[in-house]
Scaffold this active site. Sequence first.
Site, PDB file in Angstrom:
ATOM      1  N   GLU A 126       0.816  -1.219   0.000  1.00 34.45           N
ATOM      2  CA  GLU A 126       0.000   0.000   0.000  1.00 34.45           C
ATOM      3  C   GLU A 126       0.846   1.264   0.000  1.00 34.45           C
ATOM      4  OE1 GLU A 126      -3.527   0.873  -0.233  1.00 34.45           O
ATOM      5  OE2 GLU A 126      -3.909   0.801   1.920  1.00 34.45           O
ATOM      6  N   THR A 181      -4.862   9.923  -1.258  1.00 28.79           N
ATOM      7  CA  THR A 181      -4.863   9.620   0.178  1.00 28.79           C
ATOM      8  C   THR A 181      -3.880  10.536   0.912  1.00 28.79           C
ATOM      9  OG1 THR A 181      -5.505   7.359  -0.253  1.00 28.79           O
ATOM     10  CG2 THR A 181      -4.574   7.790   1.892  1.00 28.79           C
TER      11      THR A 181
HETATM   12  N1  HSE Z   1      -7.664   5.432   7.068  1.00 34.47           N
HETATM   13  C1  HSE Z   1      -7.179   5.936   5.823  1.00 34.47           C
HETATM   14  C2  HSE Z   1      -7.533   7.397   5.687  1.00 34.47           C
HETATM   15  C3  HSE Z   1      -7.806   5.161   4.708  1.00 34.47           C
HETATM   16  O1  HSE Z   1      -8.675   7.760   5.973  1.00 34.47           O
HETATM   17  O2  HSE Z   1      -6.662   8.197   5.326  1.00 34.47           O
HETATM   18  C4  HSE Z   1      -7.389   5.628   3.361  1.00 34.47           C
HETATM   19  O3  HSE Z   1      -6.944   4.600   2.572  1.00 34.47           O
END
Ligand code: HSE
Length: 307
Positions: A126, A181
């Site tokens: 990831e 992200t």
């Molecule tokens: N927990 C992570 C976020 C998930 O909210 O940034 C994103 O892949």
Amino acid sequence: MASKITVRAPSSTANLGPGFDVFGLAVDAFFDEVTLTKKKSGISIVTEDDIPTNPDNNTAGLVIKNMIKKFKIKDGIEIKIKKGVPAGFGMGSSAASAAATVIAFDKMYELKLDENMLVEFAGSGEKASAGSIHYDNVAASVLGGFVIVRTNPLNVIKIEPPMNLRMCIAVPKLKVPEKKTKVSRGVLPKKVRLIDSITNLSNAAAIVAGFMKKDPKLIGDSIKDVIIEPARQHMIPGFAKVKENALKAGAFGVTISGAGPSVIAFSKSSADLKKISLAMSKGFASANTKCQTVICKPSKGALVIKK
Ligand code: HSE
């Protein structure tokens, strides 16, 4: 040992509101398929989708590199990727490819890794897309169901979701930034107020209780997040309206799916799920944004579909 193996892994929604980076739920909305084929040497990626084909920049490529190194595998591997999970929309797209790859590699070399190891390797892939490692999506995609991720050391707890839990997901047709992200983590506060952390903690605890008690209403009612959602919602056109509409149409709870921009509403099988989906579409339409809606349920984890 098989020389070719295909695994299918589900999409997932991370956070479920207050469980930022901790909660994940596998959902049967979309699936990725990864086929590994042994070859003489090198790692290559074959795909018809618009994703990086350099193994160093590709989730599945990184997973294979890490696993080949760790287990001192001498073979080369071709990785064929068929994307079904839309990339960059908060549906765990890179995690699904990583999960499918880890399970395929584990089965191909009969490694019989335990659940935490599988999730750890999937998380290492990831890094290619998120820039940092967090295990919420990969844990859900590898193991299926609802997962709670504890770190240092990594320890994933899985809970079987209620059979009648249903979700309506609205995926807006937006151009998402590259490294989305990373961008959407950049807007988060570095410090939080104690009162807000107490609110989120109590809701997160209630979500876990909802899964344990197999109670979709308790789960949905507890999807309330006063830390992450307020910081990110400006990145989703029409978010407030989408949420308001879904709640008015009967959803128990609504939040951003993962890092967004998809929005997810929680409900149960006997509810009018089409009405909730339509209400969400109308919310996005109020901000001149089209969306795809999907009604889905919790999914099993990554599974071998061909050997
Ligand atoms: N927990 C992570 C976020 C998930 O909210 O940034 C994103 O892949």
